[in-house]
Design a protein around this motif. Structure first.
Motif, PDB file in Angstrom:
ATOM      1  N   ASP A  78       0.962 -11.999  13.705  1.00  0.00           N
ATOM      2  CA  ASP A  78       0.270 -12.952  14.566  1.00  0.00           C
ATOM      3  C   ASP A  78       1.268 -14.025  15.016  1.00  0.00           C
ATOM      4  O   ASP A  78       2.156 -14.413  14.238  1.00  0.00           O
ATOM      5  CB  ASP A  78      -0.882 -13.601  13.787  1.00  0.00           C
ATOM      6  CG  ASP A  78      -1.751 -14.483  14.662  1.00  0.00           C
ATOM      7  OD1 ASP A  78      -2.832 -14.029  15.077  1.00  0.00           O
ATOM      8  OD2 ASP A  78      -1.339 -15.635  14.952  1.00  0.00           O
ATOM      9  N   PRO A  79       1.145 -14.520  16.255  1.00  0.00           N
ATOM     10  CA  PRO A  79       2.087 -15.541  16.737  1.00  0.00           C
ATOM     11  C   PRO A  79       2.204 -16.773  15.848  1.00  0.00           C
ATOM     12  O   PRO A  79       3.220 -17.470  15.892  1.00  0.00           O
ATOM     13  CB  PRO A  79       1.517 -15.910  18.114  1.00  0.00           C
ATOM     14  CG  PRO A  79       0.810 -14.671  18.568  1.00  0.00           C
ATOM     15  CD  PRO A  79       0.219 -14.088  17.320  1.00  0.00           C
ATOM     16  N   VAL A  80       1.181 -17.038  15.010  1.00  0.00           N
ATOM     17  CA  VAL A  80       1.259 -18.215  14.133  1.00  0.00           C
ATOM     18  C   VAL A  80       2.480 -18.140  13.232  1.00  0.00           C
ATOM     19  O   VAL A  80       3.032 -19.171  12.825  1.00  0.00           O
ATOM     20  CB  VAL A  80      -0.019 -18.366  13.284  1.00  0.00           C
ATOM     21  CG1 VAL A  80      -0.090 -17.298  12.199  1.00  0.00           C
ATOM     22  CG2 VAL A  80      -0.101 -19.757  12.654  1.00  0.00           C
ATOM     23  N   ASN A  81       2.937 -16.934  12.925  1.00  0.00           N
ATOM     24  CA  ASN A  81       4.077 -16.782  12.022  1.00  0.00           C
ATOM     25  C   ASN A  81       5.375 -17.344  12.591  1.00  0.00           C
ATOM     26  O   ASN A  81       6.343 -17.550  11.844  1.00  0.00           O
ATOM     27  CB  ASN A  81       4.254 -15.302  11.662  1.00  0.00           C
ATOM     28  CG  ASN A  81       3.142 -14.800  10.768  1.00  0.00           C
ATOM     29  OD1 ASN A  81       2.997 -15.223   9.631  1.00  0.00           O
ATOM     30  ND2 ASN A  81       2.321 -13.903  11.306  1.00  0.00           N
ATOM     31  N   ALA A 131      -2.818 -13.226   9.011  1.00  0.00           N
ATOM     32  CA  ALA A 131      -1.507 -13.403   9.635  1.00  0.00           C
ATOM     33  C   ALA A 131      -1.007 -12.122  10.287  1.00  0.00           C
ATOM     34  O   ALA A 131       0.021 -12.136  10.956  1.00  0.00           O
ATOM     35  CB  ALA A 131      -0.498 -13.884   8.592  1.00  0.00           C
ATOM     36  N   LEU A 132      -1.730 -11.019  10.080  1.00  0.00           N
ATOM     37  CA  LEU A 132      -1.427  -9.759  10.739  1.00  0.00           C
ATOM     38  C   LEU A 132      -2.533  -9.438  11.742  1.00  0.00           C
ATOM     39  O   LEU A 132      -3.717  -9.482  11.406  1.00  0.00           O
ATOM     40  CB  LEU A 132      -1.313  -8.624   9.721  1.00  0.00           C
ATOM     41  CG  LEU A 132      -0.158  -8.700   8.718  1.00  0.00           C
ATOM     42  CD1 LEU A 132      -0.219  -7.522   7.754  1.00  0.00           C
ATOM     43  CD2 LEU A 132       1.188  -8.725   9.436  1.00  0.00           C
ATOM     44  N   LYS A 133      -2.145  -9.102  12.957  1.00  0.00           N
ATOM     45  CA  LYS A 133      -3.131  -8.837  14.002  1.00  0.00           C
ATOM     46  C   LYS A 133      -4.031  -7.658  13.643  1.00  0.00           C
ATOM     47  O   LYS A 133      -5.219  -7.650  13.992  1.00  0.00           O
ATOM     48  CB  LYS A 133      -2.406  -8.576  15.327  1.00  0.00           C
ATOM     49  CG  LYS A 133      -1.729  -9.808  15.907  1.00  0.00           C
ATOM     50  CD  LYS A 133      -1.056  -9.540  17.242  1.00  0.00           C
ATOM     51  CE  LYS A 133       0.244  -8.788  17.080  1.00  0.00           C
ATOM     52  NZ  LYS A 133       1.005  -8.682  18.358  1.00  0.00           N
ATOM     53  N   SER A 134      -3.491  -6.675  12.941  1.00  0.00           N
ATOM     54  CA  SER A 134      -4.254  -5.479  12.598  1.00  0.00           C
ATOM     55  C   SER A 134      -5.398  -5.758  11.628  1.00  0.00           C
ATOM     56  O   SER A 134      -6.310  -4.932  11.488  1.00  0.00           O
ATOM     57  CB  SER A 134      -3.331  -4.421  11.996  1.00  0.00           C
ATOM     58  OG  SER A 134      -2.695  -4.915  10.817  1.00  0.00           O
ATOM     59  N   LEU A 135      -5.364  -6.902  10.948  1.00  0.00           N
ATOM     60  CA  LEU A 135      -6.412  -7.240   9.970  1.00  0.00           C
ATOM     61  C   LEU A 135      -7.540  -8.071  10.572  1.00  0.00           C
ATOM     62  O   LEU A 135      -8.536  -8.343   9.897  1.00  0.00           O
ATOM     63  CB  LEU A 135      -5.800  -7.991   8.787  1.00  0.00           C
ATOM     64  CG  LEU A 135      -4.725  -7.260   7.977  1.00  0.00           C
ATOM     65  CD1 LEU A 135      -4.277  -8.123   6.799  1.00  0.00           C
ATOM     66  CD2 LEU A 135      -5.219  -5.908   7.494  1.00  0.00           C
ATOM     67  N   LYS A 160      13.170  -3.934   8.618  1.00  0.00           N
ATOM     68  CA  LYS A 160      13.072  -2.646   7.942  1.00  0.00           C
ATOM     69  C   LYS A 160      11.673  -2.354   7.396  1.00  0.00           C
ATOM     70  O   LYS A 160      11.411  -1.245   6.925  1.00  0.00           O
ATOM     71  CB  LYS A 160      14.070  -2.592   6.788  1.00  0.00           C
ATOM     72  CG  LYS A 160      15.526  -2.720   7.226  1.00  0.00           C
ATOM     73  CD  LYS A 160      16.450  -2.825   6.016  1.00  0.00           C
ATOM     74  CE  LYS A 160      17.894  -3.048   6.446  1.00  0.00           C
ATOM     75  NZ  LYS A 160      18.804  -3.240   5.277  1.00  0.00           N
ATOM     76  N   SER A 161      10.780  -3.342   7.436  1.00  0.00           N
ATOM     77  CA  SER A 161       9.474  -3.183   6.787  1.00  0.00           C
ATOM     78  C   SER A 161       8.518  -2.310   7.594  1.00  0.00           C
ATOM     79  O   SER A 161       8.380  -2.458   8.809  1.00  0.00           O
ATOM     80  CB  SER A 161       8.832  -4.555   6.561  1.00  0.00           C
ATOM     81  OG  SER A 161       7.572  -4.411   5.932  1.00  0.00           O
ATOM     82  N   SER A 162       7.847  -1.411   6.898  1.00  0.00           N
ATOM     83  CA  SER A 162       6.797  -0.595   7.521  1.00  0.00           C
ATOM     84  C   SER A 162       5.419  -1.189   7.258  1.00  0.00           C
ATOM     85  O   SER A 162       4.412  -0.667   7.749  1.00  0.00           O
ATOM     86  CB  SER A 162       6.856   0.833   6.969  1.00  0.00           C
ATOM     87  OG  SER A 162       6.631   0.833   5.556  1.00  0.00           O
ATOM     88  N   ILE A 163       5.386  -2.281   6.490  1.00  0.00           N
ATOM     89  CA  ILE A 163       4.122  -2.936   6.148  1.00  0.00           C
ATOM     90  C   ILE A 163       3.950  -4.224   6.947  1.00  0.00           C
ATOM     91  O   ILE A 163       2.888  -4.472   7.528  1.00  0.00           O
ATOM     92  CB  ILE A 163       4.060  -3.233   4.633  1.00  0.00           C
ATOM     93  CG1 ILE A 163       4.101  -1.916   3.846  1.00  0.00           C
ATOM     94  CG2 ILE A 163       2.806  -4.036   4.287  1.00  0.00           C
ATOM     95  CD1 ILE A 163       4.224  -2.106   2.350  1.00  0.00           C
ATOM     96  N   LEU A 164       4.993  -5.041   6.992  1.00  0.00           N
ATOM     97  CA  LEU A 164       4.970  -6.289   7.751  1.00  0.00           C
ATOM     98  C   LEU A 164       5.768  -6.079   9.034  1.00  0.00           C
ATOM     99  O   LEU A 164       6.893  -6.554   9.190  1.00  0.00           O
ATOM    100  CB  LEU A 164       5.558  -7.429   6.909  1.00  0.00           C
ATOM    101  CG  LEU A 164       4.868  -7.692   5.570  1.00  0.00           C
ATOM    102  CD1 LEU A 164       5.576  -8.799   4.805  1.00  0.00           C
ATOM    103  CD2 LEU A 164       3.389  -8.028   5.767  1.00  0.00           C
ATOM    104  N   LYS A 165       5.192  -5.334   9.961  1.00  0.00           N
ATOM    105  CA  LYS A 165       5.871  -4.991  11.203  1.00  0.00           C
ATOM    106  C   LYS A 165       5.915  -6.196  12.144  1.00  0.00           C
ATOM    107  O   LYS A 165       4.923  -6.913  12.284  1.00  0.00           O
ATOM    108  CB  LYS A 165       5.149  -3.837  11.895  1.00  0.00           C
ATOM    109  CG  LYS A 165       5.107  -2.552  11.076  1.00  0.00           C
ATOM    110  CD  LYS A 165       4.304  -1.476  11.791  1.00  0.00           C
ATOM    111  CE  LYS A 165       4.211  -0.213  10.952  1.00  0.00           C
ATOM    112  NZ  LYS A 165       3.388   0.824  11.618  1.00  0.00           N
TER     113      LYS A 165
END
Length: 448
Positions: free
Chosen positions: A134-137, A364-368, A124-129
């Protein structure tokens, strides 16, 4: 047979299993008088969210005040401590969010039923899509058998390929030692040879040639690069006496006995690498990309620092992540919705952007990823090296039957005598197998 992540585990069992850490290290238990001293109870509105973290890894006290204003509720920060965490779980008043190392904690937390399945929140998250993770997660996923599959029990805040090295060019120049390549990894024997030439001893100062810990994660990486495995197929036992295990122990004993690196028997008084490296008393720091955040804080040191690929022990080139430090939410938490808002803020909001911009780990986010620093010469060099290292990224699966702390406690009990004496690698392997497998056997019995 392994349990599924939904298997119930009483707090008493969690306490008993976690107590192996203290028992191995101190002979005591983890139950303490602080059991009810911190609560995540409601205090009006969305209540108070309690976060157990290390120091200021999520921000300074001023940053936490900014977070409270942005979130609209109070945050109580508690320093991470396994003893306190276990006591709080036992008392039924756990923190709402807890730090952890996904690579080694996720199977244990999921199999013992103490971590909340976060799939519904992520969906449901619009922030942690999910598409932006990143695949590390995936190290924070566990389906009862396989790490990397099944529900998500946490998320990394950032990560590194932890055996990559930083080195001090000034010390290399003084010793006449050739710099490591930006693209071709040194072998472990080659990095040890450089460390021997770089190390200095004296009354007033000591320069370590390198840092390298004799711990479970490093031994797992060394053995894997030789094509072996430390654990058996169901992660219920280790075997250090394999040819690959003996080779790893032999190399480490050689390093430890040489005195060129700090060890459990002869520790660095500073307790970790940065103060020693900053003072010009460590030539090579085995610390991964995240260490660049500290390098960036010192203008003089950043001018003499460079980054290099992880040295290779065997024929298989791999560059492991043994941490993926992040956060999970206890299943027994009492304020989960507000906790998730804080979770999104710290892992996907302004603090996550700031961490990426400072280079304190890969986001941990690709966008960053585009925010990683590339302004200073050392940052450009480190970024280029890191980009070429990514294809060799690996995570080595861990056991659900014990915490890493407990296995390392056994190693820390046995290693000092081995380093100071003449114990063979074979005898060391036998002692490690005996102590660790007892720990794993006891842990397995607690999962029904």
């Amino acid at each position: 047979m392994r349990s599924t992540p939904g298997t119930s585990m009483t707090r008493r069992r969690f306490l008993a299993t976690s107590a192996g850490v203290a028992a191995a290290a101190t002979g005591g238990t983890l139950l303490s008088g602080c059991a009810g001293s911190v609560s995540s109870g409601k205090s009006g509105g969305k209540g108070t969210v309690t976060i157990m973290a290390n120091g200021t890894e999520l921000g300074s006290p001023a940053d936490i005040k900014v977070a409270e204003k942005a979130l609209g509720f109070k945050l109580t920060m508690v320093k991470y401590d396994l003893t306190r965490l276990t006591a709080m779980l036992t008392a039924g008043s756990p923190p709402d969010i807890v730090r952890g190392q996904g690579a080694v904690d996720a199977p244990y937390l999921a199999a013992h039923g103490v971590a909340q399945d976060l799939d519904d929140y992520f969906a449901k998250s619009s922030i942690l899509k999910l598409s932006d993770l990143d695949p590390v997660n995936d190290v924070w996923r566990y389906d009862g058998t396989t790490q990397g599959k099944g529900p998500r029990y946490g998320m990394a805040k950032d990560y590194s390929q932890d055996n990559m090295i930083w080195y001090n060019t000034e010390l290399f120049d003084k010793a006449g030692v050739e710099y490591p390549s930006d693209t071709v990894p040194l072998t472990y024997d080659e990095v040890f040879d450089k460390a021997e030439h770089l190390a200095q001893s004296g009354k007033n100062a000591k320069v370590y040639g390198m840092s390298f810990s004799g711990n479970t994660a490093n031994f797992m990486t060394m053995i894997s690069s030789l094509g072996g495995n430390l654990f058996n197929d169901d992660f219920s036992a280790v075997d250090y006496s394999t040819p690959e295990g003996l080779k790893a122990l032999t190399w480490y004993l050689k390093l430890a006995r040489s005195g060129v690196a700090p060890t459990i028997a002869n520790p660095d008084p500073n307790g970790w690498d940065w103060p020693t490296y900053q003072a010009g008393r460590m030539a090579i720091a085995t610390d991964g990309y995240w260490f660049g955040g500290s390098v960036n804080s010192d203008k003089k040191k950043s001018a003499t620092s460079r980054f290099a690929p992880a040295p290779q022990f065997g024929s298989t080139r791999l560059s492991s992540c043994s941490g993926a430090t992040g956060f999970w939410m206890p299943k027994a938490g009492k304020n989960k919705d507000a906790a998730w808002e804080a979770y999104e803020y710290f892992l996907g909001g302004a603090p996550a952007k700031t961490r990426a911009e400072n280079g304190t780990g890969l986001p941990a986010l690709k966008s960053l990823r585009t925010l990683l620093p590339q302004t200073k010469p050392f940052q450009k060099q480190a970024y280029a090296v890191q980009e070429k290292e990514l294809p060799y990224f690996s995570v080595i699966s861990f056991t659900p039957y014990s915490r890493l702390d407990a296995l390392d406690a056994v190693i820390n009990q046995v290693l000092p005598a081995a380093i100071k004496g003449t114990m063979s690698a074979g005898n060391l392997a036998d002692q490690l197998n005996s102590g660790i497998n007892r720990q794993l056997s006891n842990g397995k019995k607690l999962i029904k």
